[in-house]
Design a protein around this motif. Structure first.
Motif, PDB file in Angstrom:
ATOM      1  N   LEU A 131       0.777  -1.004   0.430  1.00 21.23           N
ATOM      2  CA  LEU A 131      -0.415  -0.154  -0.037  1.00 21.23           C
ATOM      3  C   LEU A 131       0.910   1.162   0.001  1.00 21.23           C
ATOM      4  N   LYS A 132       2.642   0.604   0.032  1.00 18.95           N
ATOM      5  CA  LYS A 132       3.168   2.095   0.276  1.00 18.95           C
ATOM      6  C   LYS A 132       2.941   3.098   1.326  1.00 18.95           C
ATOM      7  N   ASP A 133       2.538   2.412   2.260  1.00 15.55           N
ATOM      8  CA  ASP A 133       2.956   3.205   3.483  1.00 15.55           C
ATOM      9  C   ASP A 133       4.178   2.926   4.250  1.00 15.55           C
ATOM     10  N   TYR A 134       5.351   2.989   3.797  1.00 15.58           N
ATOM     11  CA  TYR A 134       6.614   2.787   3.620  1.00 15.58           C
ATOM     12  C   TYR A 134       7.202   2.969   5.527  1.00 15.58           C
ATOM     13  N   THR A 135       6.777   4.034   6.479  1.00 14.73           N
ATOM     14  CA  THR A 135       7.292   4.173   7.487  1.00 14.73           C
ATOM     15  C   THR A 135       6.454   3.466   8.505  1.00 14.73           C
ATOM     16  N   ALA A 136       4.742   2.647   7.924  1.00 10.79           N
ATOM     17  CA  ALA A 136       4.245   1.954   8.721  1.00 10.79           C
ATOM     18  C   ALA A 136       4.920   0.240   8.434  1.00 10.79           C
ATOM     19  N   ALA A 137       5.063  -0.118   7.577  1.00  8.41           N
ATOM     20  CA  ALA A 137       5.776  -1.451   6.831  1.00  8.41           C
ATOM     21  C   ALA A 137       6.925  -1.207   8.216  1.00  8.41           C
ATOM     22  N   ILE A 138       8.020  -0.398   7.959  1.00  7.77           N
ATOM     23  CA  ILE A 138       8.978  -0.621   8.750  1.00  7.77           C
ATOM     24  C   ILE A 138       9.290  -0.676   9.734  1.00  7.77           C
ATOM     25  N   ALA A 139       8.451   0.645  10.562  1.00  7.87           N
ATOM     26  CA  ALA A 139       7.538  -0.373  12.297  1.00  7.87           C
ATOM     27  C   ALA A 139       7.375  -1.275  11.377  1.00  7.87           C
ATOM     28  N   ASP A 140       6.391  -1.816  11.930  1.00  5.24           N
ATOM     29  CA  ASP A 140       5.795  -3.865  11.818  1.00  5.24           C
ATOM     30  C   ASP A 140       6.851  -4.247  11.319  1.00  5.24           C
ATOM     31  N   TYR A 141       7.485  -3.820  10.759  1.00  8.46           N
ATOM     32  CA  TYR A 141       8.753  -5.163  10.619  1.00  8.46           C
ATOM     33  C   TYR A 141       9.761  -4.931  11.799  1.00  8.46           C
ATOM     34  N   ASN A 142      10.063  -3.855  12.520  1.00  9.69           N
ATOM     35  CA  ASN A 142      10.858  -3.906  13.758  1.00  9.69           C
ATOM     36  C   ASN A 142      10.002  -4.439  15.470  1.00  9.69           C
ATOM     37  N   SER A 143       8.963  -4.499  14.444  1.00  8.33           N
ATOM     38  CA  SER A 143       8.413  -5.359  15.987  1.00  8.33           C
ATOM     39  C   SER A 143       8.443  -6.883  15.698  1.00  8.33           C
ATOM     40  N   ALA A 144       8.448  -7.028  14.681  1.00  6.98           N
ATOM     41  CA  ALA A 144       8.446  -8.275  14.724  1.00  6.98           C
ATOM     42  C   ALA A 144      10.146  -9.043  14.667  1.00  6.98           C
ATOM     43  N   LEU A 145      11.006  -8.217  13.697  1.00  6.34           N
ATOM     44  CA  LEU A 145      12.138  -8.611  14.146  1.00  6.34           C
ATOM     45  C   LEU A 145      11.946  -8.549  15.575  1.00  6.34           C
ATOM     46  N   MET A 146      11.933  -7.312  16.447  1.00  9.06           N
ATOM     47  CA  MET A 146      12.262  -7.420  18.315  1.00  9.06           C
ATOM     48  C   MET A 146      11.495  -8.699  19.068  1.00  9.06           C
ATOM     49  N   LEU A 147      10.374  -9.167  18.844  1.00  5.78           N
ATOM     50  CA  LEU A 147       9.602 -10.429  18.991  1.00  5.78           C
ATOM     51  C   LEU A 147      10.679 -11.622  18.698  1.00  5.78           C
ATOM     52  N   ASN A 148      11.471 -11.888  17.694  1.00  5.75           N
ATOM     53  CA  ASN A 148      12.064 -12.926  16.504  1.00  5.75           C
ATOM     54  C   ASN A 148      12.978 -11.932  15.649  1.00  5.75           C
ATOM     55  N   PRO A 149      14.274 -12.030  16.373  1.00  4.71           N
ATOM     56  CA  PRO A 149      15.718 -11.718  15.757  1.00  4.71           C
ATOM     57  C   PRO A 149      16.190 -12.682  14.363  1.00  4.71           C
ATOM     58  N   ASN A 150      15.086 -14.302  14.209  1.00  2.00           N
ATOM     59  CA  ASN A 150      16.231 -15.050  13.257  1.00  2.00           C
ATOM     60  C   ASN A 150      14.226 -14.444  11.914  1.00  2.00           C
ATOM     61  N   LEU A 151      13.965 -13.655  11.652  1.00  2.00           N
ATOM     62  CA  LEU A 151      13.387 -13.686  10.345  1.00  2.00           C
ATOM     63  C   LEU A 151      14.170 -13.007   8.866  1.00  2.00           C
ATOM     64  N   THR A 152      14.486 -13.963   8.719  1.00  2.00           N
ATOM     65  CA  THR A 152      15.519 -13.970   7.318  1.00  2.00           C
ATOM     66  C   THR A 152      14.350 -12.858   6.404  1.00  2.00           C
ATOM     67  N   GLN A 153      13.444 -13.368   5.639  1.00  2.00           N
ATOM     68  CA  GLN A 153      12.481 -12.477   4.889  1.00  2.00           C
ATOM     69  C   GLN A 153      12.077 -11.032   5.792  1.00  2.00           C
ATOM     70  N   ASP A 154      11.769 -11.532   6.441  1.00  2.00           N
ATOM     71  CA  ASP A 154      11.936  -9.482   7.729  1.00  2.00           C
ATOM     72  C   ASP A 154      13.039  -8.448   7.180  1.00  2.00           C
ATOM     73  N   TYR A 155      14.261  -8.938   7.754  1.00  2.00           N
ATOM     74  CA  TYR A 155      15.702  -8.630   7.463  1.00  2.00           C
ATOM     75  C   TYR A 155      15.005  -8.023   5.594  1.00  2.00           C
ATOM     76  N   PHE A 156      15.105  -8.798   5.169  1.00  2.00           N
ATOM     77  CA  PHE A 156      15.353  -8.282   3.482  1.00  2.00           C
ATOM     78  C   PHE A 156      13.770  -8.064   3.282  1.00  2.00           C
ATOM     79  N   ASN A 157      12.877  -7.906   3.598  1.00  2.00           N
ATOM     80  CA  ASN A 157      12.210  -7.249   2.758  1.00  2.00           C
ATOM     81  C   ASN A 157      12.034  -5.845   3.697  1.00  2.00           C
TER      82      ASN A 157
END
Length: 237
Positions: A131-157
């Motif tokens: 949806l091109k809401d990049y700032t919000a998307a990064i915030a969600d990936y930050n949250s996901a990686l805080m909960l699980n730092p081994n999410l390869t695809q999330d780092y890539f995304n």
């Protein structure tokens, strides 16, 4: 979306409760005990039936029967409005059907009910990216990686978003994290090559494109392989 009919499980529960209420006992102690039994039985039936509809929905999702999946996930939600997984997976099904706003609402509800599941943030981050809401998307990936730092695809995304936003150093760190977790992640090498080239690390970019080309070739992904070869040729000449 059409209103869901009352699931059969609710009719079963109602019948059981009506049967219990129609019983008469001779003393207060037995009434209290039977009431506790009835409540426990009701909860067990609700839990079992909710899981049954949810499992059916997952099978629908696997078969790409998206409308069937939504129907069963909705039935599970009607039985237990606090069941976060059903909201998450209904959101996935809705997104695949193009119902982006309702999909986003479902994932957001899942997060509100259970804010400790990294997968929910990953799914919403993916949707927000589209949806091109990049700032919000990064915030969600930050949250996901805080909960699980081994999410390869999330780092890539997250790296791909940062690369698009011209934040090359942060993107480089994300692609390196993805590669550290998966040494055969061809797209991560390719994107790291693009990032290194932007940072004027030409030799590093060349090596990354070579690595990506080799992996794409091994994996039979010839369209990506040609892209990597094209990058190599441009750097070589």
């Amino acid at each position: 979306m059409p209103t869901m009919p009352l699931p059969p499980s609710q009719l079963v529960v109602t019948t059981i409760l009506q049967s219990i209420e129609s019983l008469r006992f001779s003393n207060v102690a037995s009434k209290v005990f039977s009431g506790e039994q009835a409540q426990a039985r009701q909860q067990a039936i609700l839990k079992f039936t909710t899981k049954k509809f949810y499992t059916r929905g997952l099978k629908n999702l696997e078969r790409q029967d998206l409308h069937g999946a939504i129907k069963n996930f909705t039935a599970a939600i009607n039985l237990n409005p606090q069941f976060a997984p059903a909201y998450n997976d209904r959101g996935v099904a809705r997104y695949k059907l193009g119902y982006k706003q309702s999909a986003l609402e479902d994932i957001t509800t899942a997060i509100a009910l259970n804010p400790y599941r990294a997968k929910y943030y990953s799914n919403r981050g993916f949707m927000l990216t589209r949806l091109k809401d990049y700032t919000a998307a990064i915030a969600d990936y930050n949250s996901a990686l805080m909960l699980n730092p081994n999410l390869t695809q999330d780092y890539f995304n997250r790296g791909a978003i940062r690369l698009q936003m011209e934040n090359s150093l942060a993107a480089l760190a994300d692609f390196e994290s993805a590669i550290r977790l998966d040494r055969n992640f061809a797209k991560a090498y390719f994107n790291r090559g693009v990032t290194r080239y932007k940072l004027r690390e030409v030799q590093g970019a060349f090596e990354d494109f070579q690595k990506a080309a080799g992996l794409f070739n091994q994996q039979g992904r010839m369209d990506y392989y040609q892209d990597a070869v094209s990058k190599i040729k441009k750097l070589r000449y």
